[in-house]
Design a protein around this motif. Sequence first.
Motif, PDB file in Angstrom:
ATOM      1  N   ALA A 294       0.815  -1.213   0.000  1.00  0.00           N
ATOM      2  CA  ALA A 294       0.000   0.000   0.000  1.00  0.00           C
ATOM      3  C   ALA A 294       0.851   1.266   0.000  1.00  0.00           C
ATOM      4  O   ALA A 294       0.298   2.373  -0.032  1.00  0.00           O
ATOM      5  N   GLY A 295       2.170   1.101   0.044  1.00  0.00           N
ATOM      6  CA  GLY A 295       3.046   2.273   0.005  1.00  0.00           C
ATOM      7  C   GLY A 295       3.380   2.860   1.360  1.00  0.00           C
ATOM      8  O   GLY A 295       3.700   4.052   1.456  1.00  0.00           O
ATOM      9  N   PHE A 296       3.332   2.026   2.408  1.00  0.00           N
ATOM     10  CA  PHE A 296       3.679   2.490   3.754  1.00  0.00           C
ATOM     11  C   PHE A 296       4.816   1.636   4.332  1.00  0.00           C
ATOM     12  O   PHE A 296       4.656   0.960   5.368  1.00  0.00           O
ATOM     13  N   PRO A 297       5.974   1.629   3.687  1.00  0.00           N
ATOM     14  CA  PRO A 297       7.068   0.737   4.116  1.00  0.00           C
ATOM     15  C   PRO A 297       7.743   1.154   5.422  1.00  0.00           C
ATOM     16  O   PRO A 297       8.446   0.343   6.019  1.00  0.00           O
ATOM     17  N   GLU A 298       7.548   2.387   5.856  1.00  0.00           N
ATOM     18  CA  GLU A 298       8.202   2.862   7.073  1.00  0.00           C
ATOM     19  C   GLU A 298       7.259   2.879   8.281  1.00  0.00           C
ATOM     20  O   GLU A 298       7.680   3.234   9.384  1.00  0.00           O
ATOM     21  N   THR A 299       6.004   2.497   8.061  1.00  0.00           N
ATOM     22  CA  THR A 299       5.044   2.534   9.155  1.00  0.00           C
ATOM     23  C   THR A 299       5.432   1.514  10.225  1.00  0.00           C
ATOM     24  O   THR A 299       5.733   0.359   9.924  1.00  0.00           O
TER      25      THR A 299
END
Length: 507
Positions: A294-299
Amino acid sequence: MDPFGILYTDLYQLTMGQVYFRLGLHERQALFEAFYRKNPDYGAHQAGYTVFAGLDPLLSWMEGARFQEEDLDALRALKGRSGRSLFGEDYLAYLREMGGFSGLTLRALPEGRVAHPQVPLISVEGPLLQAQLLETALLNRINYETLIATKASRVREAAGEAVVLEFGLRRSPAKGGEAATRASLIGGANRSSAVSLSHLLGLPSSGTHAHSLVQAFLALGYSEEEAFQAFAEVFPDDTILLLDTVDTLHSGLPHAIRVFEALRRKGHRPVGVRIDSGDLAYLAIQVAKELDKAGFPETLIVLSGDLDELVIWQIKSQILEEAPRYGVDPDRLLRRLVYGVGTKMVVSWGHPALGGVYKLVAIRENGTWAPAIKISDSLEKILNPGHKRVYRVYDQRGLATADLLATAEETLRPDQPLCLRHPTDPTKRRTLRPGEFTLEPLLEEVYRGRRLFPPLPLEVLQERRRKDVERLDPGVRRLVNPHIYHVSLTERLFALKEELVRRLEEG
């Protein structure tokens, strides 16, 4: 009457005090030592060391503890079996005049440092009555905080570089929650959810939200996603969403991702998600996979729910083994994990009491220190007597190899051979040659009628722990079946101990 004032003690301290007073021994100079006999054993895993904590609260309490009139009235009201007052008016008058602990001098291991069995944590010198009265309050503070700081240090060892949050205030023992939070932070936790104590220690408190937020929305006819939206609208730059109220992967995660996408469109960056139940390692892998897509690799992914050092160790091992088969980089996933540790840290799950003791080791007689000893059928309970110095011995690698107890009269030098004797086994000894070791004196004077330094910043105590743990042999740091760290006596102290035991056995 202040329940945490000078009567925060056991009755026998006061009754012994009256005996000393009657015999004229109450102002005789005495020396007591506080130490513990065994490292915590949690059952499936064991500690190879402890982290000393609780000193600063003790010193602050000592400065303010005084016999007030209401305290003396409480003692006056106590009756013996005959119905007569337990304490004489002359004794109570002396306590009023004495006030508190102004006659005592304390030398202690600096708070936050690594400690080992049988090694004095605090040495208390001064009038016998004052030193005796200090016992209960001293042990009450250092036993519990040392126990919790040790557990936190083990959690820190298991977590590596990951952030550790202390969540235990709801499960800790009443006012002991404050001590637990402080000790957890000394031992290695990064932040705490406890608001007041975090503020007093100069740290921001940390937290997410509970299941009740989602439950309230569901009970009112709204959806889990709407609960997440409401939280995100109030805290758009601090959004961490709890995924497992309904179903972690099939409800909580997709709803959280949609809320995160809405935040991103508004220019906000979501902080993370929390998982509080289930197979935490497997769920963390699947959540990381979907967040990456979903494009949240640093969450961040916060894991909580009855964690301790062994569970964290298992989670990390499982991720290293299983993540690659799902196309997830295990090292990158481990770097985004945060561990929320509560109950098992603040109650020292598996080993609920340190068992520290406070023993008389010497008393002043005719201008010299007369060593005191206690013998027992258990060899480990035989006291190491007399006025002593305490050293840490480092090997050629710079690692701590032993703690050494010596008589106060001895001068130890690194340019002379050093013999280390086993405390109880006369057949065990080793000799270190010059150049093979360095010595560090451990105890520092911290109180002489008043505390000698202001409360130290938390960062100082944390750094002491970190440096000391790094200088332990890896075998001693192991979470399971650690190596035994050596605590030794000098030849002179060993001989004194043997001589006193012999005299007692001969009557």
